[in-house]
Design an enzyme around this catalytic site. Sequence first.
Site, PDB file in Angstrom:
ATOM      1  CB  CYS A  84      -1.138   0.266   1.141  1.00 33.74           C
ATOM      2  SG  CYS A  84      -2.355   1.316   1.123  1.00 33.74           S
ATOM      3  CB  CYS A 137      -3.893  -1.787   7.511  1.00 35.03           C
ATOM      4  SG  CYS A 137      -4.146  -2.694   6.215  1.00 35.03           S
ATOM      5  N   GLY A 191      -4.021  -4.541   0.385  1.00 33.69           N
ATOM      6  CA  GLY A 191      -3.359  -3.316  -0.090  1.00 33.69           C
ATOM      7  C   GLY A 191      -3.973  -2.231  -0.783  1.00 33.69           C
ATOM      8  CB  CYS A 199     -20.721 -11.836   3.940  1.00 31.15           C
ATOM      9  SG  CYS A 199     -19.369 -10.657   4.365  1.00 31.15           S
ATOM     10  CG  ASP A 259     -10.562  -9.196   2.440  1.00 35.07           C
ATOM     11  OD1 ASP A 259     -11.052  -8.198   2.666  1.00 35.07           O
ATOM     12  OD2 ASP A 259      -9.369  -9.336   2.087  1.00 35.07           O
ATOM     13  CB  CYS A 289     -30.114 -13.092  20.637  1.00 33.84           C
ATOM     14  SG  CYS A 289     -30.208 -11.496  20.312  1.00 33.84           S
ATOM     15  CB  CYS A 311     -27.073 -10.476  14.659  1.00 34.27           C
ATOM     16  SG  CYS A 311     -25.460 -10.355  15.409  1.00 34.27           S
TER      17      CYS A 311
END
Length: 417
Positions: free
Chosen positions: A30, A37, A82, A296, A318, A362, A368
């Site tokens: 980056c 990060c 990055g 997601c 990721d 819950c 959630c």
Amino acid sequence: MSTPELKLPTLPEGRHYRFHAMIKPSGAECNIDCDYCFYLHKTDLLEHAAHARMNETSLEQHIRQYIESQTGEQVVFSWQGGEPTLMGLDFFLRVVTLQKKYAKPGQRIENDLQTNGIALDDAWIKFLKEHHFHVGLSIDGPRELHDTYRKTRNGKSTFDFVMAAAHKLAQAEVPFAALCVVNRANAKHPKEVYRFLVDALGTWRIQFNPAVEPTTFKHNAPGKLDKSNAPLQDSARAKPGHPLSIVTDWSVDPDDYGTFLSGVWDEWLATDFGRIHVNLFETAIAQAAGMPAQTCTQAEFCGKGLAVEHDGEVYSCDHFVYPAYRLGNIHTTHLGDLAFSSEQKTFGMNKRDTLPKQCFDCDFLKLCWGECPKNRLIKARDGEPGLNYLCSGLFHFYQHIGPDVIRILKQLGQLPG
């Protein structure tokens, strides 16, 4: 050495197959140095060479396999890092050429680019507009809040660079979204952050991502921490700032996160409902109406969002780019086979199946679903491990918006009046 032509995965007829892959063409490299990060350390963790880049062979393999293994009408390529603009424009011109080469008849190919904006000169703006790229611009609020954690490599402000990029995008009429990391500092200023993003930055799409990382995130993969050492919900160690906290100092306080989302919701509902798209708000309303999650993190299952590194290595997500979650490499196994592998299916199902009892009891479970599995760092109040670090804040948020959501759904005809 040439790469073998890998066979197309066998996909039974009569169903649509879709998945998403986050491509990291420049690895973790980056041009700025954000304190929070979660990816910069991957260069050392994965033992990548400095200035790693996706080569022509890997690029073509990825584009071909990604398109081949999906049967939906849309295929979305997401370029992140990055900082993906470090690849240069010639790389992305090659991207669109290869996409046209391998696109299936009737299939819509789209691209999105997440960037800090520093490299977006006139040539970049022209390219993004011409090829209809969806742009995500990383910004954390007005100058003082943005610069708290988002600095250049010599510790200076990045704010003016981002605002210059936003101005160029707006002038060229290139739509862009704001990606705002909700951290320990800006979480205390919900209305100020929101109004800045809408009024000063000028976006109509906002994605709020909570900054949450355990103190050992540079070495230990999510789900692999010592559960016996996990703090109880609401304890001092389950918040940032404590000397023995489970999370980094810049991680958002869970209660502040709930207050932040609630404060932004109130401002959004009063002034911008139907005009500004906020990812967490739109999905809450959709899920309350019985529709699928739009993010997601709020979905019952995950596993449909892989990460592809510059060298063709594929990981479950990721946020799970660690050796423990490596699925394989596109140079030896077709991306479609990795995406629909039993290993990846188990990863996706575990999002629901490993939730503690407190979650299943819950009232807001179906809004959630335990949020992101990477954030399951603490113990429930009864001592069961695997509770999401953000639980108390999310509970407060959903409790706060409940009456508004019911009223909205009645107005939309989704609930009886």
